[in-house]
Write an enzyme that holds these catalytic residues in place. Structure first.
Site, mmCIF file in Angstrom:
data_model
loop_
_atom_site.group_PDB
_atom_site.id
_atom_site.type_symbol
_atom_site.label_atom_id
_atom_site.label_comp_id
_atom_site.label_asym_id
_atom_site.label_seq_id
_atom_site.Cartn_x
_atom_site.Cartn_y
_atom_site.Cartn_z
ATOM 1 N N ASP A 18 4.772 -8.021 -0.781
ATOM 2 C CA ASP A 18 5.470 -7.497 0.402
ATOM 3 C C ASP A 18 6.984 -7.702 0.338
ATOM 4 O O ASP A 18 7.631 -7.935 1.353
ATOM 5 C CB ASP A 18 4.898 -8.132 1.695
ATOM 6 C CG ASP A 18 3.393 -8.034 1.747
ATOM 7 O OD1 ASP A 18 2.877 -6.957 1.427
ATOM 8 O OD2 ASP A 18 2.734 -9.035 2.078
ATOM 9 N N LYS A 49 8.769 -3.775 -3.178
ATOM 10 C CA LYS A 49 8.717 -3.202 -4.539
ATOM 11 C C LYS A 49 8.550 -1.685 -4.489
ATOM 12 O O LYS A 49 9.135 -0.969 -5.292
ATOM 13 C CB LYS A 49 7.529 -3.785 -5.335
ATOM 14 C CG LYS A 49 7.605 -5.267 -5.587
ATOM 15 C CD LYS A 49 6.366 -5.753 -6.305
ATOM 16 C CE LYS A 49 5.102 -5.711 -5.453
ATOM 17 N NZ LYS A 49 5.084 -6.658 -4.313
ATOM 18 N N ALA A 97 -3.034 -4.076 -2.743
ATOM 19 C CA ALA A 97 -1.605 -3.861 -2.543
ATOM 20 C C ALA A 97 -1.375 -2.858 -1.426
ATOM 21 O O ALA A 97 -2.227 -2.010 -1.165
ATOM 22 C CB ALA A 97 -0.986 -3.339 -3.834
ATOM 23 N N HIS A 99 1.956 -0.493 -0.233
ATOM 24 C CA HIS A 99 3.367 -0.144 -0.362
ATOM 25 C C HIS A 99 3.738 0.837 0.737
ATOM 26 O O HIS A 99 3.095 1.873 0.879
ATOM 27 C CB HIS A 99 3.634 0.493 -1.726
ATOM 28 C CG HIS A 99 3.468 -0.472 -2.863
ATOM 29 N ND1 HIS A 99 3.381 -0.073 -4.165
ATOM 30 C CD2 HIS A 99 3.383 -1.815 -2.873
ATOM 31 C CE1 HIS A 99 3.247 -1.146 -4.934
ATOM 32 N NE2 HIS A 99 3.236 -2.210 -4.171
ATOM 33 N N GLN A 140 1.566 -7.201 -5.792
ATOM 34 C CA GLN A 140 1.587 -8.616 -5.395
ATOM 35 C C GLN A 140 2.876 -9.271 -5.916
ATOM 36 O O GLN A 140 3.879 -8.590 -6.005
ATOM 37 C CB GLN A 140 0.336 -9.362 -5.872
ATOM 38 C CG GLN A 140 -0.938 -8.940 -5.141
ATOM 39 C CD GLN A 140 -1.568 -7.689 -5.709
ATOM 40 O OE1 GLN A 140 -1.699 -7.548 -6.916
ATOM 41 N NE2 GLN A 140 -1.954 -6.769 -4.857
ATOM 42 N N THR A 173 -4.137 -4.728 5.509
ATOM 43 C CA THR A 173 -5.050 -5.416 6.424
ATOM 44 C C THR A 173 -4.603 -5.369 7.885
ATOM 45 O O THR A 173 -5.406 -5.649 8.775
ATOM 46 C CB THR A 173 -5.148 -6.905 6.032
ATOM 47 O OG1 THR A 173 -3.818 -7.446 6.042
ATOM 48 C CG2 THR A 173 -5.743 -7.075 4.651
ATOM 49 N N GLY A 174 -3.339 -5.071 8.130
ATOM 50 C CA GLY A 174 -2.814 -5.091 9.497
ATOM 51 C C GLY A 174 -2.586 -6.502 10.037
ATOM 52 O O GLY A 174 -2.166 -6.674 11.181
ATOM 53 N N ARG A 179 1.823 -11.406 9.237
ATOM 54 C CA ARG A 179 2.222 -12.281 8.128
ATOM 55 C C ARG A 179 2.927 -13.529 8.644
ATOM 56 O O ARG A 179 3.677 -13.457 9.617
ATOM 57 C CB ARG A 179 3.180 -11.541 7.187
ATOM 58 C CG ARG A 179 2.549 -10.332 6.525
ATOM 59 C CD ARG A 179 3.598 -9.526 5.760
ATOM 60 N NE ARG A 179 3.016 -8.306 5.221
ATOM 61 C CZ ARG A 179 3.676 -7.152 5.066
ATOM 62 N NH1 ARG A 179 4.944 -7.058 5.424
ATOM 63 N NH2 ARG A 179 3.066 -6.110 4.567
HETATM 64 P P1 IMP Z 1 -7.070 -10.481 -2.954
HETATM 65 O O1 IMP Z 1 -6.065 -9.991 -3.946
HETATM 66 O O2 IMP Z 1 -7.495 -9.428 -1.985
HETATM 67 O O3 IMP Z 1 -8.205 -11.180 -3.615
HETATM 68 O O4 IMP Z 1 -6.333 -11.584 -2.048
HETATM 69 C C1 IMP Z 1 -5.915 -12.830 -2.572
HETATM 70 C C2 IMP Z 1 -4.661 -13.323 -1.874
HETATM 71 O O5 IMP Z 1 -3.562 -12.483 -2.234
HETATM 72 C C3 IMP Z 1 -4.722 -13.274 -0.343
HETATM 73 O O6 IMP Z 1 -3.974 -14.361 0.153
HETATM 74 C C4 IMP Z 1 -4.061 -11.959 0.005
HETATM 75 O O7 IMP Z 1 -3.515 -11.958 1.298
HETATM 76 C C5 IMP Z 1 -2.976 -11.895 -1.059
HETATM 77 N N1 IMP Z 1 -2.587 -10.527 -1.412
HETATM 78 C C6 IMP Z 1 -3.256 -9.664 -2.226
HETATM 79 N N2 IMP Z 1 -2.585 -8.515 -2.349
HETATM 80 C C7 IMP Z 1 -1.470 -8.645 -1.622
HETATM 81 C C8 IMP Z 1 -0.353 -7.785 -1.383
HETATM 82 O O8 IMP Z 1 -0.238 -6.671 -1.896
HETATM 83 N N3 IMP Z 1 0.644 -8.279 -0.563
HETATM 84 C C9 IMP Z 1 0.572 -9.526 -0.032
HETATM 85 N N4 IMP Z 1 -0.454 -10.362 -0.224
HETATM 86 C C10 IMP Z 1 -1.466 -9.927 -1.022
HETATM 87 MG MG MG Z 2 2.574 -5.029 0.468
#
Ligand code: IMP
Ligand code: MG
Length: 344
Positions: A17, A20, A46, A48, A174, A252-253, A256
């Protein structure tokens, strides 16, 4: 056979976040320079947010090149859920974007509905994952029981025919502190978010030219992480930054957690990632709140103005031997007229 000439890489230096997508979209607008924009890691976890021709788009797996008529490749290091991919492609088409440019590497792994169900049942509550089936899909990949795009029901016009050539822009997902190797394990994602992993797209490291690290002027975290305790949400100044900065997950909404920029952690991400350029986004949000603080060397530092804070960050980051320039960015409208790749 046309070969790869130059590669530029955009990666996250924080917890995702960082903007990017915005930076990739901006760089890809450089007329006719890039032949491909590629994603090397992650899946629909992700999110974007991209403003294109006055329209707001939320992409998850499709690289930002499609907005500029550039072939956009989802690489073999990514994981793809066919239904979410189709939904995203349809959304882009409705917005007038030519999605015939979207290509999936035949060796990309598929996220099945069972992977998603398993994520929701076992991991989402414990680790705050995005529920997109990411960890189970990568587990199956490394256990060598995964399903490849080429063997799946994915419509074969989407599959990448040839290999990459010309100039490539790689779009990270990420960020450094969510990386499977370098993040705060197990509060990480299951893929490699650092520039070295971009080579999995199929080019040698010698081809890499610019490496652009992205961060924000404050830190945010969606998902569980002991580095971001829940009581951060109660801090009125941080809450105000989160509100004005609209810090809610694109996927996810979720709200943060916001904290002051941790400069020690940012410098680690720049040094290990090998950044040549650093872009620090959302400076206007802190200006609107009017409080200027960071963590450095384990202490909290307070500044009188944004310029004082920016010059401190600039000087501290430039001690990294690879870094050539630091760029402080504001809203997308202002970005359009800026050259973020200018050397200092
Ligand atoms: P997962 O990638 O869905 O398994 O999530 C693992 C951890 O990475 C969690 O804490 C998510 O909130 C975080 N996470 C995964 N993708 C993103 C992203 O694109 N932006 C911010 N946090 C992310
Ligand atoms: Mg993001």
């Amino acid at each position: 056979m046309r070969q790869v000439e130059n590669v530029d890489i955009v990666y996250g230096a924080s917890w995702g976040d960082e903007g990017k997508g915005k930076i990739t979209h901006h760089l890809a607008s450089k007329d006719g320079y890039y032949d491909f924009v590629c994603r090397w890691n992650g899946g629909s976890n992700a999110g974007h947010t991209i403003y294109h021709n006055g329209q707001k788009f939320a992409t998850h797996i499709v690289p930002s090149g499609v907005f500029h008529g550039i072939k956009s490749v989802i690489g073999p290091g990514c994981v793809l859920n066919i239904d979410s991919f189709h939904r995203e492609v349809e959304d882009l088409e409705r917005g007038g974007v030519d999605t015939s440019l979207v290509k999936v590497h035949p060796l990309t792994h598929i996220v099945t509905d069972n992977h998603k169900r398993e994520d929701v049942a076992n991991l989402a509550a414990k680790l705050g994952t995005t529920s997109q089936g990411i960890a189970p899909a990568y587990r199956d990949k490394y256990a060598r029981v995964g399903l490849l795009a080429r063997d799946s029901s994915l419509d074969k016009h989407f599959l990448l025919g040839g290999s990459l050539y010309g100039n490539i822009l790689c779009e990270g997902a990420q960020g450094y502190h969510l990386d499977i190797n370098y993040g705060n394990y197990p509060f990480v994602t299951s893929s490699e978010c650092l520039p070295y992993a971009a080579c999995s797209l199929g080019f040698p490291p010698q081809k890499i030219d610019k490496i652009i690290a992205c961060a924000k002027i404050y830190d945010t975290r969606s998902g569980e992480d002991p580095l971001f305790p829940a009581d951060l949400l109660q801090d009125p100044t941080l809450a105000m930054i989160g509100e004005i900065g609209q810090e809610y997950g694109t996927t996810t909404g979720r709200r943060r957690k916001v904290n002051w920029l941790n400069l020690d952690k940012l410098i680690e991400a720049i040094v290990v990632g090998g950044a040549t350029h650093l872009v620090i986004n959302k400076c206007d949000i802190l200006e609107r709140v009017g409080v200027y603080q960071i963590f450095h060397n384990g202490r909290i530092l307070k500044f009188k103005s944004i310029t004082e804070m920016q010059s401190y960050i600039h000087n501290a980051c430039m001690t990294s031997s690879t870094l050539k320039a630091v760029h402080f960015s504001r809203s997308p409208e202002i970005l359009r007229s800026e050259n973020i790749l200018e050397a200092a």
